[in-house]
Design an enzyme around this catalytic site. Structure first.
Site, PDB file in Angstrom:
ATOM      1  N   HIS A   1     -11.247  -3.407   3.032  1.00  0.00           N
ATOM      2  CA  HIS A   1     -11.278  -3.062   4.457  1.00  0.00           C
ATOM      3  C   HIS A   1     -12.120  -1.823   4.749  1.00  0.00           C
ATOM      4  O   HIS A   1     -12.304  -1.470   5.914  1.00  0.00           O
ATOM      5  CB  HIS A   1      -9.841  -2.859   4.948  1.00  0.00           C
ATOM      6  N   ASP A   2     -12.578  -1.131   3.712  1.00  0.00           N
ATOM      7  CA  ASP A   2     -13.406   0.071   3.915  1.00  0.00           C
ATOM      8  C   ASP A   2     -14.885  -0.188   3.650  1.00  0.00           C
ATOM      9  O   ASP A   2     -15.702   0.719   3.810  1.00  0.00           O
ATOM     10  CB  ASP A   2     -12.957   1.188   2.956  1.00  0.00           C
TER      11      ASP A   2
ATOM     12  N   GLU B   1      -6.278   3.871  -6.055  1.00  0.00           N
ATOM     13  CA  GLU B   1      -7.580   3.983  -5.387  1.00  0.00           C
ATOM     14  C   GLU B   1      -8.111   5.376  -5.712  1.00  0.00           C
ATOM     15  O   GLU B   1      -7.484   6.376  -5.357  1.00  0.00           O
ATOM     16  CB  GLU B   1      -7.451   3.807  -3.874  1.00  0.00           C
TER      17      GLU B   1
ATOM     18  N   ASP C   1       0.864  -1.177   0.000  1.00  0.00           N
ATOM     19  CA  ASP C   1       0.000   0.000   0.000  1.00  0.00           C
ATOM     20  C   ASP C   1       0.901   1.227   0.000  1.00  0.00           C
ATOM     21  O   ASP C   1       1.928   1.250   0.695  1.00  0.00           O
ATOM     22  CB  ASP C   1      -0.878  -0.008   1.266  1.00  0.00           C
TER      23      ASP C   1
ATOM     24  N   ASP D   1      -3.153   4.639  -2.250  1.00  0.00           N
ATOM     25  CA  ASP D   1      -4.254   5.155  -1.441  1.00  0.00           C
ATOM     26  C   ASP D   1      -4.712   6.537  -1.934  1.00  0.00           C
ATOM     27  O   ASP D   1      -3.883   7.435  -2.103  1.00  0.00           O
ATOM     28  CB  ASP D   1      -3.737   5.267   0.006  1.00  0.00           C
TER      29      ASP D   1
HETATM   30  C1  NOJ Z   1      -8.448   4.915   1.904  1.00  0.00           C
HETATM   31  C2  NOJ Z   1      -8.093   3.737   2.755  1.00  0.00           C
HETATM   32  O1  NOJ Z   1      -8.472   2.559   2.106  1.00  0.00           O
HETATM   33  C3  NOJ Z   1      -8.767   3.947   4.086  1.00  0.00           C
HETATM   34  O2  NOJ Z   1      -8.741   2.813   4.897  1.00  0.00           O
HETATM   35  C4  NOJ Z   1      -8.130   5.137   4.739  1.00  0.00           C
HETATM   36  O3  NOJ Z   1      -8.811   5.422   5.945  1.00  0.00           O
HETATM   37  C5  NOJ Z   1      -8.164   6.369   3.844  1.00  0.00           C
HETATM   38  N1  NOJ Z   1      -7.842   6.080   2.474  1.00  0.00           N
HETATM   39  C6  NOJ Z   1      -7.176   7.388   4.324  1.00  0.00           C
HETATM   40  O4  NOJ Z   1      -5.868   6.929   4.120  1.00  0.00           O
END
Ligand code: NOJ
Length: 530
Positions: free
Chosen positions: A330-331, A257, A101, A197
């Site tokens: 994970h989000d 992302e 990441d 990210d």
């Molecule tokens: C996206 C990530 O996947 C998430 O888990 C994170 O909280 C935010 N970006 C900030 O880095």
């Protein structure tokens, strides 16, 4: 790689590990790198071509590692650099790539760069972050304002996420050079690429050299896909990736992302001729259940909307660019609870039907840890059960401004990131094994059948409320995919779908499947080849 010009990820599957809840290798109750090493068998037996590790760097863990205080060190909770090297070596020995990441929209507020930056207005690193004496009205993604006053110098600094995650100023070439040097350092260590990210947030929109207020405090128009984003990504490509090969002899993979990105943007980011990114994560399909009030304003999603969203990206990137395909990470909440049915009666079929449709699209497939076991959302009793800062802050803010606590809880139960962050169980019952077997079959099919990796995509019955049906065609062969995404049987023939040819895969008992059997039971999914 089967053909010289076709990268592995055209027929590849990436398995995402969220290290703290994947597997505990040292018995302290928290997942770690040793746990990942110990479970490489699981990844290999699934057929994973790569593992993407959510952040394992040194971090105060305010946002579980998405707040990095040292890009060159491993958080002791997860192990050491030696463990990381061992993981890379052992994964490579099995032909599994390791994708790190990359969190460079922001650092931790404990990163030495920020400590220097905040120390004085004259510090050489002052301009590495965004400082202002007249902050904009932007709200942070994690509730509250996106600017925090720093008493030491009397100015505010920008943090689109938590106050402990100050945004780097990518306008400053020194910042970009430092980030690129760090990325090269990791590639030199033998990793196979990066998942980047919120990478489309790094270029902020400036008007006469200043940031401006957003509508109702919404920063999006000023930070998403900003004016210099393509320039920055092309520069990164040149400075970091050009001419590189990984220990497996391939080009490193780049996965962005990119929230708030249309398929038009997606095509620009991933057009190979533009030399920016290999693929991006769209948020379009996982934003469908967000109403005008945002993520916590939950609205129902219809099947035509969901399949239309995926089909739109298939179409937009059919000739140019490349898709990534995912249901969970994970989000996001667990997909079987979100778009399926997690009741004991339907959970296995719903999980495998959703997997079937996703894996039969064109793009690189991402499987999030536990999805291959059909894991469902968890039952939260009350607000005290949430640990993720996004959920905790939202509850406090929403209830604080007078929203009904029960309604706030309902949205959190459905969508909290904590749903996806429970420890993965390593003792599997019959149900988990059934889902896992189906995932293995899907991955095998993708590896073995060029129609899955390359075939043209055509959506059938776009308005049908229960059936998700499409064809894939390549080199004179056709796969027909049809899934019943409902709890009621559906007559496929009556809906106008001809399930001709050989059955290839089914989640409702392959051996009993015949072409005469035209009624699909609840959550049944079939793939036929002709
Ligand atoms: C996206 C990530 O996947 C998430 O888990 C994170 O909280 C935010 N970006 C900030 O880095």
């Amino acid at each position: 790689m089967s053909e010289p010009d076709i990268p592995w990820w055209h027929s590849g599957v990436v398995y995402q590990v969220y290290p703290r809840s994947f597997a505990d290798g040292d018995g302290d109750g928290v997942g770690d790198l040793r746990g990942v090493i110990d479970h490489l068998d699981h990844l290999e037996s699934l057929g994973a071509d790569a593992v993407w590790l959510s952040p394992v760097y040194a971090s105060p863990m305010v946002d579980n590692g998405y707040d990095i205080s040292d890009y060159h060190a491993i958080n002791p909770t997860f192990g050491s650099l030696a463990d990381m090297d061992e993981l890379v070596e052992r994964a490579h020995a099995r032909g599994i790539r390791v994708v790190m990441d990359l969190v460079v929209n922001h650092t931790s507020d404990q990163h030495p760069w920020f400590l220097a930056s905040r120390s004085s207005k004259d510090d050489p690193k002052r301009d590495w972050y965004w400082w202002s004496d007249s902050p904009t009205n932007w709200r942070s993604v994690f509730s509250g304002p996106a600017w925090t006053l720093d008493e030491a110098t009397g100015e505010h600094y920008l943090h689109l996420f938590a106050p402990e995650q100050p945004d780097l100023n990518w306008e400053n070439p020194e910042v970009r050079e430092a980030v690129y040097a760090m990325m090269r350092w990791w590639l030199d260590r033998g990793i196979d690429g990066f998942r980047m990210d919120v990478i489309n947030l790094i270029s902020k929109r400036l008007v006469d050299g200043r940031l401006e207020d957003g509508p109702d405090g919404d920063a999006s128009p000023h930070v998403l896909n900003g004016p210099r984003i393509h320039e920055f990504l092309a520069e990164m490509r040149r400075e970091v990736f050009d001419g590189r090969t990984t220990p497996l002899g391939e080009a490193p993979v780049t996965i962005g992302e990119t929230p708030g990105t249309t398929s038009e943007h997606g095509r620009l980011y991933t057009d190979p001729a533009r030399r920016e990114l290999d693929m991006v994560f769209t948020f379009e399909h996982v934003d469908l259940d967000s109403g005008p009030g945002g993520k916590w304003d939950v609205v129902p999603v219809t099947l035509p909307q969901l399949k239309g969203s995926l089909a739109g990206w298939q179409e937009a990137l059919a000739e140019t660019g490349w898709n990534s395909l995912y249901w969970s990470n994970h989000d996001q909440p667990r997909v079987v609870s979100r778009f399926g049915d997690d009741s004991p009666e339907h959970r296995v079929r719903a999980a495998t039907a959703l997997a079937t449709v996703l894996h039969l699209h064109r793009g690189t497939v991402f499987v999030y840890q536990g999805e291959e076991l059909g894991l469902a959302n968890i039952a939260f009793d009350g607000p005290e059960d949430f640990v993720d800062l996004e959920s905790v802050n939202h509850y406090a803010e929403a209830v604080g401004r007078g929203e009904d606590p029960e309604l706030v809880m309902a949205a959190l139960r459905y969508k909290s990131r904590d749903n996806a962050r429970t420890m993965v169980p390593w003792e599997h019952g019959e149900e988990e094994r059934a889902v896992l077997d189906h995932y293995r079959a899907l991955v095998r099919l993708r590896h073995d059948d060029p129609v899955v990796a390359r075939g043209d995509f055509t959506l059938l019955l776009p308005d049908h409320e229960q059936l998700w049906a499409f064809t894939r065609e390549h080199g004179g062969a056709r796969l027909t995919v049809v899934a019943n995404l409902s709890g009621e049987p559906v007559d496929v023939a009556a809906a106008g779908i001809e399930l001709e040819g050989e059955p290839v895969l089914a989640n409702d008992g392959t051996s009993t499947v015949s072409t005469d059997d035209v009624v699909l039971g609840p959550w049944a999914a079939r793939v036929h080849r002709s």
